[in-house]
Scaffold this motif. Structure first.
Motif, PDB file in Angstrom:
ATOM      1  N   ASN A   1       3.565   2.470  -3.642  1.00 22.07           N
ATOM      2  CA  ASN A   1       4.972   2.321  -3.253  1.00 22.07           C
ATOM      3  C   ASN A   1       5.418   3.622  -2.598  1.00 22.07           C
ATOM      4  O   ASN A   1       5.127   4.704  -3.111  1.00 22.07           O
ATOM      5  N   TYR A   2       6.137   3.494  -1.476  1.00 19.41           N
ATOM      6  CA  TYR A   2       6.583   4.678  -0.757  1.00 19.41           C
ATOM      7  C   TYR A   2       7.789   4.302   0.100  1.00 19.41           C
ATOM      8  O   TYR A   2       8.043   3.120   0.350  1.00 19.41           O
ATOM      9  N   PRO A   3       8.559   5.290   0.575  1.00 19.09           N
ATOM     10  CA  PRO A   3       9.744   4.985   1.378  1.00 19.09           C
ATOM     11  C   PRO A   3       9.383   4.209   2.647  1.00 19.09           C
ATOM     12  O   PRO A   3       8.499   4.611   3.408  1.00 19.09           O
ATOM     13  N   ALA A   4      10.064   3.097   2.883  1.00 20.69           N
ATOM     14  CA  ALA A   4       9.784   2.257   4.053  1.00 20.69           C
ATOM     15  C   ALA A   4      10.014   3.016   5.358  1.00 20.69           C
ATOM     16  O   ALA A   4       9.314   2.788   6.338  1.00 20.69           O
ATOM     17  N   ALA A   5      10.950   3.933   5.361  1.00 21.32           N
ATOM     18  CA  ALA A   5      11.234   4.703   6.574  1.00 21.32           C
ATOM     19  C   ALA A   5      10.061   5.605   6.959  1.00 21.32           C
ATOM     20  O   ALA A   5       9.995   6.080   8.088  1.00 21.32           O
ATOM     21  N   GLU A   6       9.123   5.832   6.042  1.00 23.38           N
ATOM     22  CA  GLU A   6       7.979   6.701   6.299  1.00 23.38           C
ATOM     23  C   GLU A   6       6.675   5.910   6.437  1.00 23.38           C
ATOM     24  O   GLU A   6       5.584   6.478   6.316  1.00 23.38           O
ATOM     25  N   GLU A   7       6.783   4.639   6.714  1.00 20.45           N
ATOM     26  CA  GLU A   7       5.608   3.772   6.727  1.00 20.45           C
ATOM     27  C   GLU A   7       4.488   4.289   7.627  1.00 20.45           C
ATOM     28  O   GLU A   7       3.323   4.318   7.237  1.00 20.45           O
ATOM     29  N   ARG A   8       4.809   4.697   8.836  1.00 17.22           N
ATOM     30  CA  ARG A   8       3.780   5.189   9.759  1.00 17.22           C
ATOM     31  C   ARG A   8       3.089   6.438   9.204  1.00 17.22           C
ATOM     32  O   ARG A   8       1.904   6.632   9.414  1.00 17.22           O
ATOM     33  N   LYS A   9       3.835   7.257   8.516  1.00 17.71           N
ATOM     34  CA  LYS A   9       3.270   8.471   7.935  1.00 17.71           C
ATOM     35  C   LYS A   9       2.295   8.164   6.805  1.00 17.71           C
ATOM     36  O   LYS A   9       1.392   8.953   6.546  1.00 17.71           O
TER      37      LYS A   9
END
Length: 155
Positions: A133-141
């Motif tokens: 699980n991780y911030p959706a805004a950082e998906e590419r990262k």
């Protein structure tokens, strides 16, 4: 949010790139009782969060708790196929990515501003799984990290 945490979060966002993922320190995490193993970037998931619910393994957090990783072996006493095992879990209807084969399933979506990813490999009496699980805004990262973790899951 305190100023130090804000600066830490900003530094994480600015420095966490696919290049960093490629140069991260990776170690194999092994669940001895089931033989499940997976590569983990130990300099990204630095905090041990204890055992997971519903299986054997471990949970990990980033130091700022913005992301988490669970590695676990979940009992599969009926030796269900990945499709049947997933269906019994009643996944949400809004799954954005879903791949199911006779050997594994992988599903992903976004909930409450966070991307979640789950892959489970069928191994007889267990499903060996990783959940991230991780911030959706950082998906590419996160793409390179999630891909390596997912593809390294074995046994």
């Amino acid at each position: 949010m305190c100023p130090i945490r804000s600066v830490t979060a900003l530094l994480f966002i600015l420095t966490f790139t696919p290049a960093l993922a490629a140069s991260a320190e990776w170690q194999i995490y092994l669940i001895p009782s089931t033989g499940a193993k997976v590569d983990i970037p130990v300099d990204i998931f630095t905090e041990d969060a204890g055992p997971p619910e519903g299986g054997v393994g471990r949970r990990f957090f980033t130091s700022d708790r913005r992301a988490d990783l669970t590695v676990q072996s979940v009992p599969n006493p009926d030796n269900d196929s990945p499709a049947t095992f997933l269906a019994k879990r009643r996944p949400p209807a809004n799954i954005q990515y879903k791949r199911v084969t006779p050997r594994f399933f992988a599903v992903s979506s976004v909930r409450n501003g966070r991307t979640w990813y789950n892959r489970c490999n069928r191994v007889g009496a267990y499903m060996n799984c990783v959940m991230i699980n991780y911030p959706a805004a950082e998906e590419r990262k996160w793409d390179a990290v999630v891909t390596r973790i997912s593809l390294s899951l074995s046994q």
